[in-house]
Write an enzyme that holds these catalytic residues in place. Structure first.
Site, PDB file in Angstrom:
ATOM      1  CD  GLU A  25      33.492  32.349  42.987  1.00  0.00           C
ATOM      2  OE1 GLU A  25      33.102  32.841  44.052  1.00  0.00           O
ATOM      3  OE2 GLU A  25      33.791  33.027  41.983  1.00  0.00           O
ATOM      4  CE  LYS A  86      35.914  38.951  47.150  1.00  0.00           C
ATOM      5  NZ  LYS A  86      35.953  40.200  46.398  1.00  0.00           N
ATOM      6  CG  ASP A 138      45.576  45.353  43.862  1.00  0.00           C
ATOM      7  OD1 ASP A 138      45.474  44.137  44.149  1.00  0.00           O
ATOM      8  OD2 ASP A 138      44.624  46.151  43.945  1.00  0.00           O
ATOM      9  CB  SER A 140      44.016  38.577  41.753  1.00  0.00           C
ATOM     10  OG  SER A 140      43.320  37.454  42.255  1.00  0.00           O
ATOM     11  CB  ALA A 141      45.810  35.537  46.089  1.00  0.00           C
ATOM     12  CG  ASP A 142      41.745  34.743  42.022  1.00  0.00           C
ATOM     13  OD1 ASP A 142      41.744  34.485  43.245  1.00  0.00           O
ATOM     14  OD2 ASP A 142      40.783  35.280  41.436  1.00  0.00           O
ATOM     15  CE  LYS A 159      33.510  41.176  37.366  1.00  0.00           C
ATOM     16  NZ  LYS A 159      33.508  40.725  38.745  1.00  0.00           N
TER      17      LYS A 159
END
Length: 304
Positions: A25, A86, A138, A140-142, A159
């Site tokens: 990435e 981003k 919230d 993450s779209a990951d 993390k």
């Protein structure tokens, strides 16, 4: 679709020869590290992948195209450019249409890798469910991408600033396997421990390649998290990192920092209180993931 995808000469030649390709990435270059360490690390990571028998393909959006594999000049530009967007799943159409510079997140890199026929992707860490997500939503779209896109993500876990327990719950609901490479405990980026178990431990690149192959042959959509702990020598103490995060969370609350602003605040605190050790750790873990990812790509390629 093909009109948007541009392969670098190296990737094109690699695909023509049937060599294994490893996706990388670009947000790690534009947003993840300071210049010049970012460009230097990107080049070193690419070289590690070559040295281990695969072809690196760093992915980014440039001038209305999805670039699969960047030139030296392009890497340098991303490391130095101001105002690089981003790019996650929601941004791809907009950034291609407006021809803006975009660095791809884990989610967007997975999408672009799949479009280019690349199954193995190496990164630092994945996004996840943020602390307090039960009120902020919230997430993450990951994680959603891992649920639907057939790309394996080799990373050092998530993390510790995230809610790792909820992240694992979310992945379980979506049927995404979380595999520990040589470990039964999920690593948490800077540290080898998180206090949470992985779903399965596999100890060789071949076993991981066979698992991925079986999963996708069954038509089970979605990726896999291949969690590879940071090398012992560079790892930060689990207690040390946890302590920093606990303190930072209290400070965030006292200063009325909420929602989307919490994560950048926590990251900043970790950087400040580890006195730059976190950057060294970040570089070490990405390089370590590159070795493992290349080996998995080689093994996967031999099965197909």
């Amino acid at each position: 679709m093909k009109e948007f995808i541009v392969l670098s000469e190296e990737v094109k030649a690699g695909q023509a020869k049937g060599l294994p390709i490893v996706a990388l990435e670009s947000t790690i270059i534009s947003h993840g590290m300071p210049y010049p360490q970012n460009v230097q690390t990107a080049r070193e990571v690419e070289q590690i992948i070559r040295d281990n028998g695969a072809v690196p393909a760093t992915i980014a959006l440039i001038d209305g195209k999805i670039k699969i594999g960047l030139s030296d000049e392009e890497l340098e530009m991303f490391g130095n450019a101001q105002g690089v967007a981003k790019a996650s799943r929601r941004d791809l159409g907009y950034l291609l249409a407006t021809k803006k510079l975009g660095a791809t997140t884990v989610a967007a890199t997975m999408i672009c890798a799949e479009l280019a026929g690349i199954e193995i992707f190496v990164t630092g860490g994945i996004g996840g469910v943020h602390r307090g997500a039960e009120t902020t939503m919230d997430v993450s779209a990951d994680l959603e991408e891992l649920a639907q896109t057939n790309v394996a993500v080799i990373c050092a876990g998530a993390k510790s600033i995230l809610d790792i327990g909820l992240t694992l719950e979310y992945l379980e609901t979506k049927g995404v396997p979380v595999v520990g490479y040589g470990t039964d405990e999920l690593p948490a980026f800077y540290t080898r421990q998180s206090g949470f178990d992985v779903n399965f431990q596999l100890d060789t690149p071949e076993e991981i390649a066979e698992m991925l192959s079986a999963k996708w042959q069954l038509g089970l959509k979605g990726g896999a998290v291949i969690a590879n702990p940071i090398p012992e020598a560079e790892a930060l103490e689990h207690g040390f990192i946890t302590n920093i995060i606990e303190k930072a969370l209290v400070e965030a609350e006292e200063n009325g920092i909420q929602g989307k602003n919490v994560t950048p605040f926590l990251l900043g605190k970790v950087k400040e209180l580890t006195e730059g050790k976190s950057l060294d750790a970040n570089i070490a873990l990405v390089k370590n993931n590159a070795v493992v990812g290349a080996k998995i790509a080689v093994a996967f390629n031999q099965l197909h």
